[in-house]
Design a protein around this motif. Sequence first.
Motif, PDB file in Angstrom:
ATOM      1  N   SER A   1       0.821  -1.203   0.000  1.00 20.46           N
ATOM      2  CA  SER A   1       0.000   0.000   0.000  1.00 20.46           C
ATOM      3  C   SER A   1       0.858   1.258   0.000  1.00 20.46           C
ATOM      4  N   THR A   2       1.919   1.270   0.805  1.00 21.35           N
ATOM      5  CA  THR A   2       2.785   2.442   0.876  1.00 21.35           C
ATOM      6  C   THR A   2       3.515   2.678  -0.436  1.00 21.35           C
ATOM      7  N   ILE A   3       4.035   1.625  -1.038  1.00 25.11           N
ATOM      8  CA  ILE A   3       4.805   1.781  -2.273  1.00 25.11           C
ATOM      9  C   ILE A   3       3.915   2.305  -3.408  1.00 25.11           C
ATOM     10  N   LEU A   4       2.733   1.732  -3.555  1.00 28.20           N
ATOM     11  CA  LEU A   4       1.843   2.204  -4.613  1.00 28.20           C
ATOM     12  C   LEU A   4       1.388   3.640  -4.357  1.00 28.20           C
ATOM     13  N   SER A   5       1.016   3.948  -3.113  1.00 29.37           N
ATOM     14  CA  SER A   5       0.578   5.306  -2.791  1.00 29.37           C
ATOM     15  C   SER A   5       1.709   6.302  -2.978  1.00 29.37           C
ATOM     16  N   LEU A   6       2.909   5.921  -2.547  1.00 27.85           N
ATOM     17  CA  LEU A   6       4.053   6.816  -2.633  1.00 27.85           C
ATOM     18  C   LEU A   6       4.407   7.155  -4.070  1.00 27.85           C
ATOM     19  N   TYR A   7       4.468   6.148  -4.927  1.00 29.52           N
ATOM     20  CA  TYR A   7       4.907   6.409  -6.299  1.00 29.52           C
ATOM     21  C   TYR A   7       3.808   7.062  -7.132  1.00 29.52           C
ATOM     22  N   ALA A   8       2.552   6.743  -6.856  1.00 31.47           N
ATOM     23  CA  ALA A   8       1.477   7.423  -7.565  1.00 31.47           C
ATOM     24  C   ALA A   8       1.431   8.900  -7.175  1.00 31.47           C
ATOM     25  N   GLY A   9       1.543   9.183  -5.880  1.00 32.71           N
ATOM     26  CA  GLY A   9       1.541  10.577  -5.436  1.00 32.71           C
ATOM     27  C   GLY A   9       2.762  11.340  -5.897  1.00 32.71           C
ATOM     28  N   THR A  10       3.916  10.694  -5.898  1.00 29.73           N
ATOM     29  CA  THR A  10       5.136  11.351  -6.365  1.00 29.73           C
ATOM     30  C   THR A  10       5.037  11.719  -7.841  1.00 29.73           C
ATOM     31  N   PHE A  11       4.476  10.809  -8.637  1.00 31.07           N
ATOM     32  CA  PHE A  11       4.302  11.097 -10.064  1.00 31.07           C
ATOM     33  C   PHE A  11       3.371  12.291 -10.266  1.00 31.07           C
ATOM     34  N   LEU A  12       2.244  12.317  -9.551  1.00 29.91           N
ATOM     35  CA  LEU A  12       1.310  13.432  -9.691  1.00 29.91           C
ATOM     36  C   LEU A  12       1.931  14.743  -9.229  1.00 29.91           C
ATOM     37  N   LEU A  13       2.694  14.696  -8.135  1.00 30.33           N
ATOM     38  CA  LEU A  13       3.329  15.912  -7.640  1.00 30.33           C
ATOM     39  C   LEU A  13       4.386  16.425  -8.601  1.00 30.33           C
ATOM     40  N   SER A  14       5.090  15.522  -9.274  1.00 27.15           N
ATOM     41  CA  SER A  14       6.099  15.956 -10.252  1.00 27.15           C
ATOM     42  C   SER A  14       5.457  16.559 -11.498  1.00 27.15           C
ATOM     43  N   MET A  15       4.237  16.109 -11.801  1.00 26.98           N
ATOM     44  CA  MET A  15       3.553  16.624 -12.985  1.00 26.98           C
ATOM     45  C   MET A  15       2.784  17.914 -12.695  1.00 26.98           C
ATOM     46  N   VAL A  16       2.162  17.986 -11.506  1.00 24.87           N
ATOM     47  CA  VAL A  16       1.334  19.147 -11.156  1.00 24.87           C
ATOM     48  C   VAL A  16       1.797  19.674  -9.803  1.00 24.87           C
ATOM     49  N   HIS A  17       2.499  20.785  -9.807  1.00 24.75           N
ATOM     50  CA  HIS A  17       2.924  21.432  -8.563  1.00 24.75           C
ATOM     51  C   HIS A  17       2.986  22.937  -8.789  1.00 24.75           C
ATOM     52  N   PHE A  18       2.820  23.654  -7.705  1.00 20.71           N
ATOM     53  CA  PHE A  18       2.748  25.113  -7.775  1.00 20.71           C
ATOM     54  C   PHE A  18       3.921  25.789  -7.067  1.00 20.71           C
ATOM     55  N   SER A  19       4.783  25.020  -6.448  1.00 12.60           N
ATOM     56  CA  SER A  19       5.988  25.572  -5.825  1.00 12.60           C
ATOM     57  C   SER A  19       7.098  25.665  -6.860  1.00 12.60           C
TER      58      SER A  19
END
Length: 688
Positions: A658-676
Amino acid sequence: NLGQRQPTARGQRSRNQNEGTETVEELRGSTHNRQTMASSLYDEEQCGSTSAAADRPRNEQQKSHKQSPPTFWRKWGPALVAVAGVLALNGALLGPFGSRVPAPTAQMERGRALREERTQAVLDMEWDHAADLARGLSNMRGARTLSEAEGGVMEYTRRRHRFLGEYVHEDVSDQFSLFGKLSVSAIYFAFWVFLMFPNWFLPIGRPGIALGGGLSMVVFRYVLFLTGQGPTFDAEKVIIMEPLFLLFGLMLTTIYLEKMERGGLFDKLRDSLDDPVNWKRSAKIMAMSTIGSAAVMNDSVVLIFSGVVVDLCVRHKVANSLPYLLSLATTANTGSALTMTGNPQNILIVSLAYDDISWMEFLSNMVLPVIAASIINGGMLFLYYSSELFPGSSGFLECIGIVFSGNRTPEMLAQEHAYHARAVTAHSDDESSSGGWTIWSRLQIIVITAFLICFAAGLDVCVTSICAGAILMVMAAWKRQNYDPKPEAVEYDAEGNALPPKKMYDMDGNEIEPEEEELVTESETTLTEVDYGLLMLFIGQFILIGSFDDTGVPQGFFKVAMGGCAEQMTAVPCLYWFVLVITILSNVASNVPVVQMLAATFPYATPYDWMQVSFSATIAGNLTMLGSAANMIVAFQAAKVGDRTFTSERHAPFGIPSTILSLYAGTFLLSMVHFSPECSVKLGECDE
């Protein structure tokens, strides 16, 4: 045999009818339901029309099937597949030995030159050591907004440089010998294993193991100092007092919310999470934990609601409470990643970041990753524990139909009928309970609301929580002394007759007159219920982790593991290897020391860099039991009331995939869409 079983069936049927399951007869009127009923409840109901010889083998087969433990691949297969997938992904992106690490770009080289130039300029600045001591090296309040007359950005950089170097992380690794580093690391990892699997050894418990490990580390570090193998060890400095004060205040507040009155605020919170359907009850727990952790702090939420979740499991006679405890712990960690006040490492990141990070900026960056991680975690929880959350379901597709179309199995219908029957019985047994809000419940709401307002306003959360607990303590003492009925001090014999009061005499034979009323203080009642063992657990862990960090082994592991990606840690493809390294360090050396280490190692990290660090260090808390303080609190609070299902052996098979899937899915989204920004504004990297 039929003549012997019929009375039993009639007695069982009458008991079920008393619990509100008389509508099962209506369900059995349907041919479809009669064919799909598989629980022992319906087998007993059908014994009048089915031979006992046919029922007994089926019941025994079902019972043996339920009691059979899962196979190794059923338990650990998803975790092994997830780990293999992560290694394969990073191997494909970076090459087997990092041969595909891209060369730094011109912008990266320019940023490195600016960082070196700024550091050298700070070292060349003249400064008043006495003024620094008078202000306090740890006092960085207001330093971000210094005017040009006060020094501006350069003075802020100088103060922060001293703060990082002398307060957050003082590097003493060069004072250790090789033997000192290896021996301290060996002691740390030995007690790490003891804490992870406390049931494998002597029945001491995690608080005793952590405290014993901390004391052993202090003694061993003193021996190393005497023999010249290591520096002095200031154990008091590595004990972070703020979490201890916060935990004490929250425990005090929670105890008085629970004990002040029956049917009060605490019981109403528990009833709001109750539901006759298992998966809905788990979903309510996850929603509450996610939102609450984002609003206040994950440790606060799990400390308050751990007992509530266990109580709900006892109320519904749940055979396996692990899915519900995982619903609380994992979503508390995931939800805390949403805001800068969700967990201690986020608060530390915002205070240590070189550039300003506003509350809305933090929230806007984390919305998509947290939503994705929450969906993945909840979906995997429903899938992994479908037999407990969807009783009577035949597979994953039927579970989806139950969630989205409202279908229910006969077992779920029976649970609903029994739940509503118990609710009617409880209401008739306690007619005085109107379900309204008493004056004491209203006062509790006022205190908790004031606590949340003070927390949101930025006041010290430790002082605020202790003050809230102290106010509730005074309220409880006043209520017990002036409003609660006095306890009856009359003793009775075996036949129920009142016995005369016992007379007491002094040494001279004079009768001692009893006091009119025996005074019972809060120190003798409620304050004794504070989990001081939990505080000892964190103190021991702070000492162990602090000594381990002194050796420089975590820093060395980070530099070796990152290799050529150290200067471009949040740039693809190095990003996915970076979050894996952070995940490992967060579970071995704890996430707060990892954040401190990164702040000292990369003092000019960009806001986007810190967003990735925050998300990975927070989600990493779901990997193992020791990954976050919230996991330890849930396990400790559940064990306190006799529920010991939340263990490392049972947490890891679900936590790892659960952690690995959540971590990599969230990391991918954050790398694609971020405002900082991916550059430092104060350093001048963003200037073209």
